[in-house]
Enzyme design. Structure first.
Site, PDB file in Angstrom:
ATOM      1  N   SER A   1       0.845  -1.194   0.000  1.00  0.00           N
ATOM      2  CA  SER A   1       0.000   0.000   0.000  1.00  0.00           C
ATOM      3  C   SER A   1       0.878   1.240   0.000  1.00  0.00           C
ATOM      4  O   SER A   1       2.102   1.148   0.056  1.00  0.00           O
ATOM      5  CB  SER A   1      -0.902  -0.005   1.230  1.00  0.00           C
ATOM      6  OG  SER A   1      -0.137   0.368   2.363  1.00  0.00           O
ATOM      7  N   LYS A   2       0.229   2.371  -0.015  1.00  0.00           N
ATOM      8  CA  LYS A   2       0.944   3.649  -0.021  1.00  0.00           C
ATOM      9  C   LYS A   2       1.932   3.740   1.138  1.00  0.00           C
ATOM     10  O   LYS A   2       2.980   4.348   1.034  1.00  0.00           O
ATOM     11  CB  LYS A   2      -0.055   4.810   0.084  1.00  0.00           C
ATOM     12  CG  LYS A   2      -0.790   5.067  -1.217  1.00  0.00           C
ATOM     13  CD  LYS A   2      -0.855   6.572  -1.495  1.00  0.00           C
ATOM     14  CE  LYS A   2      -1.203   6.859  -2.943  1.00  0.00           C
ATOM     15  NZ  LYS A   2      -2.600   6.580  -3.265  1.00  0.00           N
ATOM     16  N   ARG A   3       1.565   3.113   2.253  1.00  0.00           N
ATOM     17  CA  ARG A   3       2.432   3.172   3.433  1.00  0.00           C
ATOM     18  C   ARG A   3       3.792   2.510   3.192  1.00  0.00           C
ATOM     19  O   ARG A   3       4.746   2.750   3.904  1.00  0.00           O
ATOM     20  CB  ARG A   3       1.735   2.509   4.633  1.00  0.00           C
ATOM     21  CG  ARG A   3       1.036   3.521   5.513  1.00  0.00           C
ATOM     22  CD  ARG A   3       0.131   2.843   6.501  1.00  0.00           C
ATOM     23  NE  ARG A   3      -1.084   2.365   5.829  1.00  0.00           N
ATOM     24  CZ  ARG A   3      -1.604   1.165   5.971  1.00  0.00           C
ATOM     25  NH1 ARG A   3      -1.043   0.283   6.741  1.00  0.00           N
ATOM     26  NH2 ARG A   3      -2.697   0.827   5.325  1.00  0.00           N
ATOM     27  N   ASP A   4       3.871   1.658   2.162  1.00  0.00           N
ATOM     28  CA  ASP A   4       5.143   0.985   1.882  1.00  0.00           C
ATOM     29  C   ASP A   4       6.060   1.836   1.019  1.00  0.00           C
ATOM     30  O   ASP A   4       7.039   1.349   0.477  1.00  0.00           O
ATOM     31  CB  ASP A   4       4.879  -0.365   1.206  1.00  0.00           C
ATOM     32  CG  ASP A   4       4.105  -1.288   2.115  1.00  0.00           C
ATOM     33  OD1 ASP A   4       4.616  -1.583   3.194  1.00  0.00           O
ATOM     34  OD2 ASP A   4       2.983  -1.687   1.744  1.00  0.00           O
ATOM     35  N   GLY A   5       5.741   3.082   0.868  1.00  0.00           N
ATOM     36  CA  GLY A   5       6.641   3.958   0.115  1.00  0.00           C
ATOM     37  C   GLY A   5       5.992   4.462  -1.144  1.00  0.00           C
ATOM     38  O   GLY A   5       5.515   5.580  -1.186  1.00  0.00           O
TER      39      GLY A   5
END
Ligand code: GLU
Length: 480
Positions: free
Chosen positions: A249-253
Site C-alpha cells: 500500500s501507499k504506506r510501503d513507500g
C-alpha cells in the site's frame, strides 16, 4: 483462435504497480501467443475519473514498453452499448427495475446484522406487478436495474492460476445491481456489467487480472450466460505484498509507476522485476531478461498462487544491472533530467562529451538513476566541503607541500591522462613521499573525501570545468 487480452484500468489514480504488473502478465501472454493486447479505460465513475490519471496510465504503460494493439477505448464513449445490453436483459426477464430506497436497504442490512447474517439484497422487487411499479414511480422513487442471481446456482470455472473454482449463487449477495438510473436517462452501468459487455464486444478470450476480482468473476460468468455468450478463460494473479505479507500500500513507500520512475528506476529494470512478481522463468536462476525474452517462456503454469512479496533489495539489484550495462549515450540521456531537477547547470564546459565522461565515471556505482545527483554533486558545485576524513587528510603532515607541488606542476603542464600520472610521480620524487599520500591528498582536496571514483578521471573532469586549481588552492587554506 487468436488470443485477445486486455488491461482495463480505472483512471481514478495514477498507474498502480498492481495494475501495471497485471498489464505485464497480459502483455506477456498476448505476445507469447501472437495475440492482441487491448487497452480499455474504465472511466464510468464520473466522480472519481480524471483525464490526468488517464494520461499518467498511458504514459506509464508506454514507458514500461507495454505497447498495446488496440485502444485506448473509453467506457464513457460506449454508454449506448451498455444501455442496449441492459434492455436485452430486461426484455429477456433476466433483469428488472428495483425501486427499493436506500433507507429500506439500510433497514434490511441492520436486520441482517442483528441476526448475524451476511448482508444481501432479499430480491424483494423481483416480481413487481405493473401496478406496483407504477405506484413506486408515482411516489417519485428512483430505480436501479438488478440482474437475477439464483441462490441455487453453482458457478464453476477452471482458473488458469488457481485451478477449479466453485462459487455458490447464494454467496453473491442477492440480485446484483448492473445499472443505476442517471439524469440523462441513459443509465449508468456498473463495473461488473460494463466489463462483461465490453469483454464480449471486444472478443476477449482470456481475462487476466488480480485475485481481488475472484468474486466478480463468479458474477460476471452469470452475465455471459445470460447473453448466451462464450465465457472467456480466467486467470487470477496473486496480489503484491509487502515484506510483512500485507497487501502493498501507499504506506510501503510508493505504489505508482510514476513514483518508481521518479525514484530512479529504469523502465527495463522495473518491468523485469515486475515480471518476477509471481512468475518465474523455466530456468529459475535467470533473473535478467527483456520482456520479449520473458514472453517466449511465459505461461500461467509458472505463476504462483501465493502472494508475491515486494523485495526492494532485489528490485535495486536488477535495476543496477540494467544501469551498469547501459550504453553511455542512453544513460546520459536518462540522467540529465535528474540533474536538471536538482538544479545543476550545464555551463562552463559541462558539454555533452564532458557529461558522458562523468557518466562513465559513476556508472558502476549507480543503483538507481537518482543516485547520480549526490554522486556527481561535486562536479556541479564550485566548492566542496571537506568531510572529516578529507579535512584530516589535507591537514596531514606533508599534504600541503604535496598540494602546492601539484599546483606548481600544473602551471607548466597541460593536464591529460598521461601528464596527470607524470605529475603525481614527479611530486612523489621531488618531495620524497609515498604515492599514497599524494593520491589521498589530491583526492581530498578535489572531492572533499578520501574515497570515491577513479581519481585521475575525476581530476580531468574537474580540470575541464576549471575547478581543480580552485579546489587545490582552497585546500591549502584549511586550518592546520
Ligand atoms: N477497472 C477494473 C480495475 O481497475 C478492471 C478489472 C478487470 O480487469 O476486469 O480493477
Amino acid at each position: 483462435m487468436t488470443v485477445r487480452v486486455r488491461i482495463a484500468p480505472s483512471p481514478t489514480g495514477n498507474l498502480h504497480i498492481g495494475t501495471a504488473r497485471t498489464a505485464v502478465f497480459n502483455w506477456l501472454f498476448a505476445r507469447h501467443h501472437d495475440g492482441q493486447f487491448i487497452l480499455r479505460i474504465e472511466d464510468t465513475d464520473v466522480e472519481r475519473s480524471r483525464p490526468e490519471y488517464t494520461e499518467n496510465i498511458l504514459e506509464g504503460l508506454r514507458w514500461l514498453g507495454l505497447n498495446w494493439d488496440e485502444g485506448p477505448e473509453f467506457q464513457s464513449k460506449r454508454l449506448d452499448l451498455y444501455k442496449n445490453a441492459v434492455q436485452i436483459l430486461l426484455d429477456k426477464g433476466l433483469a428488472y427495475r428495483c425501486y427499493t430506497t436506500s433507507e429500506e436497504l439500510d433497514a434490511l442490512r441492520t436486520a441482517q446484522q442483528e441476526k448475524n447474517q451476511a448482508p444481501r439484497y432479499d430480491n424483494r422487487h423481483r416480481n413487481l406487478t405493473p401496478e406496483q411499479e407504477a405506484a413506486y414511480k408515482a411516489e417519485g422513487r428512483s430505480y436501479v436495474i438488478r440482474f437475477k442471481i439464483e441462490d441455487d446456482r453453482e458457478i464453476v470455472w477452471n482458473d488458469l492460476v488457481r485451478g477449479k473454482m466453485v462459487w455458490k449463487g447464494s454467496d453473491l449477495g442477492g440480485d446484483m445491481v448492473i445499472a443505476r438510473a442517471s439524469e440523462d436517462g441513459v443509465g449508468q452501468p456498473l463495473y461488473n456489467f460494463a466489463v462483461v459487455v465490453d469483454d464480449m464486444d471486444m472478443k476477449i478470450t482470456h481475462v487476466i487480472r488480480g485475485e481481488d476480482h475472484i468474486a466478480n468473476t463468479a458474477k460476471q460468468i452469470l452475465i455471459y450466460e445470460a447473453f448466451a455468450a462464450e465465457v472467456p478463460e480466467f486467470s487470477h494473479t496473486p496480489l503484491i505484498l509487502n515484506l510483512e505479507g500485507r497487501k502493498l500500500s501507499k504506506r510501503d513507500g510508493v505504489t505508482s509507476i510514476s513514483d518508481f520512475k521518479q525514484m530512479g528506476f529504469t523502465a527495463e529494470g522495473l518491468v523485469n522485476y515486475m515480471t518476477l512478481l509471481g512468475w518465474s522463468p523455466p530456468d529459475s536462476t535467470q533473473e535478467i531478461f527483456t520482456l520479449e525474452e520473458a514472453a517466449k517462456n511465459f505461461s500461467f503454469e509458472r505463476v504462483n498462487k501465493a502472494g508475491a512479496k515486494f523485495d526492494w533489495a532485489k528490485l535495486d539489484w536488477i535495476n543496477s544491472q540494467y544501469i551498469h550495462s547501459m550504453p553511455l549515450d542512453k544513460l546520459t540521456d536518462l540522467l540529465i533530467p535528474y540533474w536538471e531537477q536538482a538544479g545543476y547547470q550545464f555551463s562552463n564546459g559541462r558539454d555533452r562529451a564532458w557529461l558522458e565522461k562523468l557518466v562513465l565515471l559513476i556508472q558502476a556505482s549507480l543503483t538507481r538513476l537518482s543516485d547520480a545527483v549526490e554522486m556527481s554533486k561535486l562536479f556541479f558545485t564550485e566548492t566542496v566541503t571537506l568531510n572529516e576524513e578529507g579535512s584530516a587528510q589535507v591537514k596531514q603532515e606533508g599534504a600541503s607541500a604535496v598540494i602546492q607541488g601539484i599546483l606548481t606542476a600544473l602551471e607548466s603542464q597541460e593536464l591529460s591522462e598521461n601528464t596527470a600520472q607524470e605529475i603525481i610521480k614527479q611530486v612523489v620524487k621531488e618531495q620524497n613521499v609515498k604515492k599514497g599520500l599524494v593520491m589521498r591528498s589530491l583526492r581530498a582536496a578535489l572531492t572533499g573525501e578520501v574515497h570515491g571514483p577513479d581519481l585521475i578521471q575525476s581530476w580531468l573532469l574537474l580540470h575541464h570545468i576549471g575547478l581543480d586549481k580552485v579546489r587545490l588552492r582552497s585546500a591549502l587554506t584549511v586550518d592546520c
